[in-house]
Design a protein around this motif. Sequence first.
Motif, short mmCIF file in Angstrom:
data_model
loop_
_atom_site.label_atom_id
_atom_site.label_comp_id
_atom_site.label_asym_id
_atom_site.label_seq_id
_atom_site.Cartn_x
_atom_site.Cartn_y
_atom_site.Cartn_z
N ARG A 192 18.68 32.02 -34.17
CA ARG A 192 18.91 31.17 -33.00
C ARG A 192 18.61 29.73 -33.41
O ARG A 192 17.70 29.47 -34.20
N SER A 193 19.34 28.77 -32.89
CA SER A 193 19.26 27.39 -33.37
C SER A 193 17.88 26.75 -33.17
O SER A 193 17.54 25.82 -33.89
N ARG A 224 14.24 27.82 -39.60
CA ARG A 224 14.54 28.71 -40.72
C ARG A 224 13.45 28.65 -41.79
O ARG A 224 13.06 29.67 -42.35
N ARG A 257 25.97 23.78 -38.16
CA ARG A 257 24.95 24.55 -37.46
C ARG A 257 24.69 25.87 -38.18
O ARG A 257 23.55 26.26 -38.42
N THR A 298 22.43 25.77 -41.22
CA THR A 298 20.99 25.59 -41.01
C THR A 298 20.31 26.83 -40.45
O THR A 298 19.09 26.88 -40.38
N CYS A 299 21.08 27.82 -40.05
CA CYS A 299 20.53 29.00 -39.38
C CYS A 299 20.64 30.29 -40.20
O CYS A 299 20.10 31.31 -39.80
#
Length: 111
Positions: free
Chosen positions: A46-47, A51, A93, A96-97
Motif C-alpha cells: 500500500r502506498s 518499503r 508509484r 516505490t511499492c
Amino acid sequence: MTAQCIAIWEYYHEAFESLEAKGFLRRPIVPSYCQHNAHMYHVLLRSDIDRQVVLSELKRNGISAVFHYVPLHSSPAGLRYGRGSGSMRVTNRSSTCLIRLPLWVGLTRAQ
C-alpha cells in the motif's frame, strides 16, 4: 521452473492472502486462463507503507527481500535513449511499492 519453486510461490500466495484482503498489499494477479511459472514472487505494498521499513524488518529476520523495479524511463539508458509519454504516475508509484521475495531452487518452506 522446478516443482519446488512452484510450491514456494503457491505458499507465498496463500500466506499473503489475508494481508491483501486487509488492504496492506497486492499479490501477483494470474488470470484464470494462465498458469504462473514461479519465476519470481512480488508484492505491491500500500502506498502509505514505507518499503524500506519492511525490507529492513525482513532483513532483521534473515529474509533477503529486495526492491525489484526501476522504471525504464528513469533508468540511465531510459533517460538517454527513451522517451515517455504522460506523467508515468502509475509506473513511478509501482516502483516505490514493489518488493521481490526470495525464490530459488533449494529454498525450503521452512526458510
